[in-house]
Enzyme design. Structure first.
Site, short mmCIF file in Angstrom:
data_model
loop_
_atom_site.label_atom_id
_atom_site.label_comp_id
_atom_site.label_asym_id
_atom_site.label_seq_id
_atom_site.Cartn_x
_atom_site.Cartn_y
_atom_site.Cartn_z
N SER A 160 -13.18 -8.35 -13.70
CA SER A 160 -13.21 -9.30 -12.59
C SER A 160 -11.80 -9.56 -12.06
O SER A 160 -11.58 -9.60 -10.85
CB SER A 160 -13.85 -10.61 -13.03
OG SER A 160 -15.20 -10.40 -13.36
N LYS A 212 -10.04 -24.47 -15.67
CA LYS A 212 -9.70 -23.23 -14.97
C LYS A 212 -10.22 -23.28 -13.54
O LYS A 212 -11.35 -23.66 -13.29
CB LYS A 212 -10.34 -22.04 -15.67
CG LYS A 212 -9.47 -21.35 -16.68
CD LYS A 212 -10.23 -20.21 -17.29
CE LYS A 212 -9.48 -18.92 -17.11
NZ LYS A 212 -10.14 -17.81 -17.81
N HIS A 267 -20.77 -5.57 -15.24
CA HIS A 267 -21.60 -6.69 -15.71
C HIS A 267 -23.08 -6.39 -15.48
O HIS A 267 -23.91 -6.58 -16.37
CB HIS A 267 -21.26 -7.99 -14.96
CG HIS A 267 -19.94 -8.57 -15.29
ND1 HIS A 267 -19.02 -8.91 -14.32
CD2 HIS A 267 -19.37 -8.90 -16.47
CE1 HIS A 267 -17.95 -9.42 -14.89
NE2 HIS A 267 -18.13 -9.43 -16.20
#
Length: 160
Positions: free
Chosen positions: A127, A41, A17
């Site tokens: 991730s 989520k 990232h």
């Protein structure tokens, strides 16, 4: 001023990232790192924790700021005068998904998307994989910025 957004969940941010954010910062006057808010989520880190880590990670980049958004990214971009989305591509499956999103975003509002090939050193890093390996005691220190590593270790030590 030409602004781009690097959007994602960043749960947590990885070196991959950061690589895309740094490269986008060289191409645009301002880059907004936007953390997506999805209330349905449950992430490992709260949105606020992710934003704090991203602020620390990008502190050395004067033209980068961190924000969050909820809803359609094209709406956020229109409201913030953002002309492009910068996304990293690790694999063909990333390309398939990101191309579809790019085409939809362009159709909706004319928002352009810059698809950037990842640094091969981070081609396998995600991730979710970082979290899984860290939870099982694997060494992920070289895959994430130092603050993320520290916070991951704290999270998993709290869980026992």
């Amino acid at each position: 001023m030409r602004r781009a957004v690097c959007s994602g969940s960043y749960d947590p941010a990885t070196n991959g990232h950061l690589d895309i954010i740094e490269r986008a910062a060289k191409l645009f006057d301002e880059v907004v790192v936007a953390v997506g808010v999805n209330k349905s989520k449950k992430g490992l880190f709260t949105v606020e924790e992710r934003m704090d880590m991203l602020r620390e990670i990008t502190a050395k980049l004067p033209n980068v700021r961190v924000d969050s958004w909820q809803g359609l990214l094209v709406d956020y971009c229109r409201e913030n005068d953002i002309v492009a989305v910068a996304k990293g591509l690790r694999s063909v499956s990333d390309f398939d998904y990101e191309l579809q999103m790019a085409q939809m975003n362009r159709e909706l509002t004319g928002l352009e998307t810059l698809l950037m090939a990842n640094n091969p050193a981070y081609g396998f890093v995600s991730s979710s994989l970082v979290k899984e390996v860290a939870a099982l005691g694997g060494d992920i220190e070289h895959l994430v910025p130092p603050i993320v590593f520290k916070r991951l270790m704290e999270k998993y030590s709290e869980r026992g």
